[in-house]
Design an enzyme around this catalytic site. Structure first.
Site, short mmCIF file in Angstrom:
data_model
loop_
_atom_site.label_atom_id
_atom_site.label_comp_id
_atom_site.label_asym_id
_atom_site.label_seq_id
_atom_site.Cartn_x
_atom_site.Cartn_y
_atom_site.Cartn_z
CB SER A 116 -0.88 -0.21 1.15
OG SER A 116 -2.14 0.73 0.86
CD GLU A 213 -2.79 -3.34 -3.31
OE1 GLU A 213 -4.02 -3.19 -3.08
OE2 GLU A 213 -1.99 -2.38 -2.93
CG HIS A 278 -5.74 -2.87 0.31
ND1 HIS A 278 -4.77 -2.24 -0.74
CD2 HIS A 278 -5.07 -2.00 1.29
CE1 HIS A 278 -3.94 -1.34 -0.30
NE2 HIS A 278 -4.25 -1.06 1.10
#
Length: 308
Positions: A116, A213, A278
Site C-alpha cells: 500500500s 492493486e 488489500h
C-alpha cells in the site's frame, strides 16, 4: 528490467524491527503483531516512535524526521535482519528524502516488508539500493493480526522461501490469456502514479511483470491513473500484468472493464484476482525477482526464492 539483489532469509532468533513510516498504529494491534512474530521464533522490536502521532497531522505516525530516523536507525543496526512496516495509510513519500541512502546502502541488503503506502519505499529501495523487497502485510494492521492465511504466507516467504515459489489463489482468472517471463515490480497503483516525476520513479518498466492493486479508488480514478502511466510511456514493453485486489473501488464488474480497456491494448498476459493487496488472505510477493506469469493457470512462479 534486471533482477535486484535478494537479501538473506530469516533464521530463528533473527531480530526484526517494526517501524511506522506512514500512518499511526493502534497499540493493541502492534503488540499482537509483535507476538505473532515471536511465535515464529523471531526477535521483534518496535522502533522508538512506532506509536507516535503527528501533533498537527493526525494521519501521520509522528513527525517526518522521527519516522525517518526510526527507519534508518533500524536499517543501519547490524543486529537487525529485517524491517517491516507497521501499517499503511499515508506518509512514506514524506520520509524518503529524509533518509541517508548512502548510510543505508553501507548497511548491506536486508529484508523490507510492506505494501500500500509502502510502495513509495519499495520504489526507493529498488532505485537507490538495487534491492529486492517484499510486497507483504504490515504487522500492525488488522488484516495481518486477524488472518492466519496472510500470516502463513509471510512466514513462509521470510523463513522458508523455497516453499513459496508458486503464488496464486483460486480466485485468479485470465483477463488477457498467455504466459510471460519478466522481473516483478509495482505495488499500489495510486502510489506508483503519485511518484511520477520524483527521483525514485522508474521511467520505464520494460520487461517487468507489473503488479497492481489499490483500495478505495473509484473506477474513473483507476482509469485516470492507468491512463497517466500509459501516456507517460512507463508501461511500454511491460511483459505481463498481475492484478491484485480492488477493495472499496466500486462494483468489480465496473473495475474489470476499466482494467480490460486500459491494459488489454498492451498485448501481454494479464491475470486478475491473483490474491495480493488489500484482501484476506493476502499473498506475499517479492518485487525485483525473475518470475513467470501464467494468466491461464492463474499463477506467478518465481524462478528463484524471494530470499537467499
Amino acid at each position: 528490467m534486471t533482477p535486484l539483489t535478494r537479501p538473506a532469509r530469516l533464521r530463528p532468533g533473527a531480530r526484526v524491527a517494526v517501524a511506522a513510516p506512514s500512518g499511526p498504529v493502534p497499540e493493541e494491534q502492534l503488540r499482537t503483531g509483535l507476538d505473532i512474530l515471536r511465535g515464529w521464533d523471531l526477535d521483534p522490536v518496535a522502533t522508538p516512535h512506532a506509536l507516535d502521532r503527528h501533533p498537527a497531522f493526525r494521519y501521520l505516525a509522528g513527525t517526518d524526521e522521527d519516522r525517518a530516523r526510526d527507519l534508518q536507525a533500524a536499517w543501519c543496526d547490524p543486529d537487525v535482519s529485517a524491517v517491516i512496516a507497521a501499517r499503511g495509510g499515508y506518509g512514506a513519500q514524506r520520509v524518503v528524502d529524509h533518509l541517508d541512502w548512502d548510510a543505508m546502502r553501507a548497511a548491506g541488503p536486508k529484508v523490507f516488508v510492506g505494501f500500500s503506502d509502502a510502495t513509495a519505499l519499495h520504489e526507493a529501495f529498488a532505485r537507490r539500493l538495487g534491492l529486492a523487497t517484499l510486497h507483504g502485510p504490515m504487522t500492525g494492521a488488522v488484516a495481518f493480526v486477524k488472518d492466519a492465511g496472510t500470516q502463513e504466507a509471510l512466514r513462509a516467504t521470510l523463513m522458508d522461501p523455497g516453499s513459496a515459489l508458486v503464488l496464486g489463489r483460486d480466485t485468479a482468472r485470465p483477463l488477457v490469456p498467455g504466459r510471460a517471463r519478466g522481473v516483478t515490480a509495482g505495488g499500489c497503483l495510486s502510489l506508483l502514479t503519485a511518484g511520477l516525476g520524483t527521483p525514485d520513479a522508474r521511467t520505464s518498466l520494460r520487461g517487468a511483470l507489473l503488479l497492481l492493486e489499490d483500495v478505495g479508488e473509484e473506477p474513473y480514478r483507476i482509469d485516470r491513473m492507468l491512463t497517466q502511466l500509459l501516456r507517460a510511456g512507463v508501461l511500454d514493453g511491460v511483459a505481463g500484468v498481475a492484478l491484485g485486489s480492488w477493495e472499496g473501488c466500486g462494483p468489480y464488474e465496473a473495475v474489470r472493464e476499466v482494467l480490460r480497456d486500459r491494459l488489454g491494448g498492451l498485448g501481454v498476459p494479464v491475470v486478475e484476482n491473483l490474491g495480493f493487496g488489500h484482501v484476506t488472505p493476502a499473498l506475499t510477493v517479492p518485487l525485483g525477482v525473475p518470475a513467470v506469469l501464467d494468466a491461464d493457470a492463474g499463477t506467478l512462479t518465481l524462478e528463484e526464492p524471494a530470499l537467499r
